[in-house]
Design a protein around this motif. Structure first.
Motif, PDB file in Angstrom:
ATOM      1  N   LYS A 197       7.579  60.735  12.381  1.00 35.29           N
ATOM      2  CA  LYS A 197       7.830  59.000  12.133  1.00 35.29           C
ATOM      3  C   LYS A 197       7.140  57.922  10.869  1.00 35.29           C
ATOM      4  O   LYS A 197       6.235  58.940  10.549  1.00 35.29           O
ATOM      5  N   TRP A 198       8.010  57.097  10.547  1.00 33.66           N
ATOM      6  CA  TRP A 198       7.673  56.628   9.345  1.00 33.66           C
ATOM      7  C   TRP A 198       8.108  55.383   9.589  1.00 33.66           C
ATOM      8  O   TRP A 198       8.991  54.681  10.397  1.00 33.66           O
ATOM      9  N   VAL A 199       7.098  54.355   9.230  1.00 33.22           N
ATOM     10  CA  VAL A 199       7.910  52.142   9.971  1.00 33.22           C
ATOM     11  C   VAL A 199       7.749  52.125   8.407  1.00 33.22           C
ATOM     12  O   VAL A 199       7.566  51.873   7.226  1.00 33.22           O
ATOM     13  N   SER A 200       9.211  51.336   8.574  1.00 30.96           N
ATOM     14  CA  SER A 200       9.495  50.872   6.972  1.00 30.96           C
ATOM     15  C   SER A 200      10.523  49.600   7.877  1.00 30.96           C
ATOM     16  O   SER A 200      10.657  49.095   8.589  1.00 30.96           O
ATOM     17  N   TYR A 201      10.819  48.758   5.784  1.00 30.80           N
ATOM     18  CA  TYR A 201      11.047  47.554   6.006  1.00 30.80           C
ATOM     19  C   TYR A 201      12.056  47.538   3.988  1.00 30.80           C
ATOM     20  O   TYR A 201      11.325  48.378   3.675  1.00 30.80           O
ATOM     21  N   THR A 202      13.194  47.209   4.494  1.00 30.17           N
ATOM     22  CA  THR A 202      14.420  47.647   3.145  1.00 30.17           C
ATOM     23  C   THR A 202      14.829  45.723   2.845  1.00 30.17           C
ATOM     24  O   THR A 202      14.557  45.308   4.183  1.00 30.17           O
ATOM     25  N   VAL A 203      13.674  45.737   1.381  1.00 27.72           N
ATOM     26  CA  VAL A 203      14.861  44.930   1.287  1.00 27.72           C
ATOM     27  C   VAL A 203      15.357  44.718  -0.613  1.00 27.72           C
ATOM     28  O   VAL A 203      16.115  46.130  -0.775  1.00 27.72           O
ATOM     29  N   PRO A 206       7.720  47.571  16.757  1.00 31.63           N
ATOM     30  CA  PRO A 206       7.994  46.086  16.162  1.00 31.63           C
ATOM     31  C   PRO A 206       8.304  45.248  16.350  1.00 31.63           C
ATOM     32  O   PRO A 206       9.366  45.298  16.810  1.00 31.63           O
ATOM     33  N   LYS A 207       7.471  44.385  16.165  1.00 31.64           N
ATOM     34  CA  LYS A 207       7.855  42.757  16.526  1.00 31.64           C
ATOM     35  C   LYS A 207       8.688  42.642  15.385  1.00 31.64           C
ATOM     36  O   LYS A 207       9.626  41.809  15.685  1.00 31.64           O
ATOM     37  N   ASN A 208       8.613  42.691  14.635  1.00 30.47           N
ATOM     38  CA  ASN A 208       9.324  42.194  13.116  1.00 30.47           C
ATOM     39  C   ASN A 208      11.050  42.404  13.033  1.00 30.47           C
ATOM     40  O   ASN A 208      10.584  43.851  13.682  1.00 30.47           O
ATOM     41  N   PRO A 209      11.775  42.192  13.747  1.00 32.49           N
ATOM     42  CA  PRO A 209      13.341  42.460  13.714  1.00 32.49           C
ATOM     43  C   PRO A 209      13.682  43.498  12.025  1.00 32.49           C
ATOM     44  O   PRO A 209      14.332  44.586  12.330  1.00 32.49           O
ATOM     45  N   ASN A 210      12.847  43.518  11.046  1.00 35.05           N
ATOM     46  CA  ASN A 210      13.863  43.586  10.079  1.00 35.05           C
ATOM     47  C   ASN A 210      12.086  44.895  10.102  1.00 35.05           C
ATOM     48  O   ASN A 210      12.909  45.602   8.824  1.00 35.05           O
TER      49      ASN A 210
END
Length: 190
Positions: free
Chosen positions: A40-46, A115-119
């Protein structure tokens, strides 16, 4: 404040940081073929034009997550590498899609804090095989692309078993580490 300094300190050297597990299947002069275990990784896409901007934005979103911006307000240890999946845009003046990720350390693999941040999201990466090219120094936009192109050229002669629609960069060191830096390009095997 002390935990932030400790986290930044561990990132400076990258020593002692948990890393995803892998097995080297074969080794050539310019690259290795590795088999990574599921994780598992925690991720963010932009989406944007420049990798540096995407990585900076993603890094700070993920750093906030490991500092406790998650549903259980749990501090999560920093890991290495910071991986970035690059899905190139359709043309030279098009935005690319960048997914910046931190590996989740073993003690949180079973049940990572949400995560709290929805993104920001938890990514369940299945096991995979990747052709990996390592290089040192301070990587910039040009060096990432040059190293990816070199790996692509090396692999063209040996295999057609690589994904062409995306690739990964992986950085193991903080910008504060001057020597002994490790960067990698990952091309996924089909």
């Amino acid at each position: 404040m002390t935990s932030i300094l400790k986290t930044i300190g561990s990132v400076v050297s990258s020593r002692g940081l948990d890393k995803p597990t892998y097995e080297v299947l074969s080794s050539e002069k310019e690259y290795e073929l590795r088999r990574y275990s599921p994780a598992k990784w925690v991720s963010y896409t932009v989406k944007c034009m420049k990798k540096k901007e995407a990585q900076s934005d993603g890094f700070w979103k993920l750093f906030n997550y490991i500092q406790g911006e998650n549903e259980t307000e749990t501090k999560v240890e920093m890991t290495a590498p910071v991986s970035t999946k690059i899905e190139p845009g359709a043309g030279p003046n098009c935005e690319s899609t960048f997914t910046v990720s931190f590996y989740i350390p073993p003690e949180h693999q079973e049940n990572p804090p949400q995560p709290k941040n929805p993104n920001v999201f938890i990514e369940d990466r299945p096991g995979f095989e990747a052709y990996v090219r390592s290089f040192g120094g301070f990587a910039n936009e040009e060096s990432w692309v040059n190293e990816a192109q070199k790996l692509s050229e090396d692999l063209k002669e040996k295999t057609s078993e690589i994904r062409q629609d995306f690739w990964y960069s992986a950085g193991y060191n903080s910008p504060f580490q001057l020597f002994g830096r490790t960067n990698e390009i990952w091309f996924m095997k089909k």
